[in-house]
Design an enzyme around this catalytic site. Structure first.
Site, PDB file in Angstrom:
ATOM      1  N   ARG A  38       4.830   1.014  -9.378  1.00  0.00           N
ATOM      2  CA  ARG A  38       3.735   1.610 -10.167  1.00  0.00           C
ATOM      3  C   ARG A  38       3.101   0.487 -10.962  1.00  0.00           C
ATOM      4  O   ARG A  38       3.816  -0.267 -11.632  1.00  0.00           O
ATOM      5  CB  ARG A  38       4.318   2.674 -11.098  1.00  0.00           C
ATOM      6  CG  ARG A  38       3.331   3.253 -12.100  1.00  0.00           C
ATOM      7  CD  ARG A  38       2.582   4.412 -11.464  1.00  0.00           C
ATOM      8  NE  ARG A  38       1.824   5.186 -12.395  1.00  0.00           N
ATOM      9  CZ  ARG A  38       0.646   4.837 -12.910  1.00  0.00           C
ATOM     10  NH1 ARG A  38       0.116   3.676 -12.654  1.00  0.00           N
ATOM     11  NH2 ARG A  38       0.000   5.661 -13.704  1.00  0.00           N
ATOM     12  N   GLU A  46      -7.157   9.736  -9.164  1.00  0.00           N
ATOM     13  CA  GLU A  46      -6.352  10.310  -8.094  1.00  0.00           C
ATOM     14  C   GLU A  46      -7.204  10.403  -6.832  1.00  0.00           C
ATOM     15  O   GLU A  46      -8.432  10.360  -6.885  1.00  0.00           O
ATOM     16  CB  GLU A  46      -5.859  11.709  -8.494  1.00  0.00           C
ATOM     17  CG  GLU A  46      -4.889  11.709  -9.661  1.00  0.00           C
ATOM     18  CD  GLU A  46      -3.516  11.148  -9.304  1.00  0.00           C
ATOM     19  OE1 GLU A  46      -3.170  11.098  -8.106  1.00  0.00           O
ATOM     20  OE2 GLU A  46      -2.787  10.767 -10.231  1.00  0.00           O
ATOM     21  N   ARG A  80      10.569   4.893 -10.228  1.00  0.00           N
ATOM     22  CA  ARG A  80       9.763   3.804  -9.682  1.00  0.00           C
ATOM     23  C   ARG A  80       9.788   2.617 -10.629  1.00  0.00           C
ATOM     24  O   ARG A  80       9.796   2.790 -11.844  1.00  0.00           O
ATOM     25  CB  ARG A  80       8.308   4.241  -9.499  1.00  0.00           C
ATOM     26  CG  ARG A  80       8.124   5.382  -8.538  1.00  0.00           C
ATOM     27  CD  ARG A  80       6.692   5.810  -8.474  1.00  0.00           C
ATOM     28  NE  ARG A  80       6.246   6.287  -9.780  1.00  0.00           N
ATOM     29  CZ  ARG A  80       5.277   7.169  -9.983  1.00  0.00           C
ATOM     30  NH1 ARG A  80       4.615   7.656  -8.967  1.00  0.00           N
ATOM     31  NH2 ARG A  80       4.941   7.556 -11.187  1.00  0.00           N
TER      32      ARG A  80
END
Length: 158
Positions: A38, A46, A80
């Site tokens: 990330r 998005e 992540r």
């Protein structure tokens, strides 16, 4: 990702193999598993938001199939690795914001340069900021995700 958060150099053979979304990449060494990374301190539209695909394409032009240096900062709640990512000696996190393809993620901000880059992009109406002051004014991804969750949690009429 290794249990400890270390600088992972391009000389280790790290390569960005896939751009999963606007602000997540998949990275691997030739002999290891794939990691989801990330990008730290930024958030980008998005996929279904305006500029979502353009943001992903901009990140691809910076990093896809290139050697990378990852500077991990933490691990997020989904496990992540969160990192600053350099591709060809360019800070991909900062470049996405500079190009108007991402927001400074103020909730997780550590580098004061990132919000400054967003302000510059807004002032010059670069990238997603080209619609400022119009009906299509950009919505921050964290607000967009929250609105989508609220819509999804409403009871449907029978």
């Amino acid at each position: 990702m290794p249990e400890h958060l270390d600088l992972i150099e391009a000389s280790d053979g790290m390569r960005l193999y896939s751009l999963l979304t606007h602000s997540r990449v998949a990275a691997a060494r030739p002999t290891s598993d794939l990691w989801v990374i990330r990008l730290a301190e930024i958030d980008a539209p998005e996929k279904k938001q305006p500029f979502g695909e353009r943001s992903r394409q901009a990140l691809a032009s910076l990093c896809f199939q290139r050697e990378a240096v990852l500077r991990p900062t933490t691990t997020d709640r989904y496990g992540r690795t969160v990192a600053r990512v350099e591709c060809d000696c360019r800070d991909a996190n900062a470049e996405q914001v500079r190009a108007g393809m991402a927001w400074a993620y103020t909730q997780y901000q550590a580098d004061p340069a990132i919000p400054h880059l967003e302000l510059q992009a807004r002032r010059t109406r670069t990238g997603l900021w080209s619609d400022l002051g119009t009906a299509a004014e950009p919505m921050a991804p964290w607000e967009w995700r929250k609105a989508r969750r609220e819509i999804g949690s409403r009871p449907r009429p029978s």
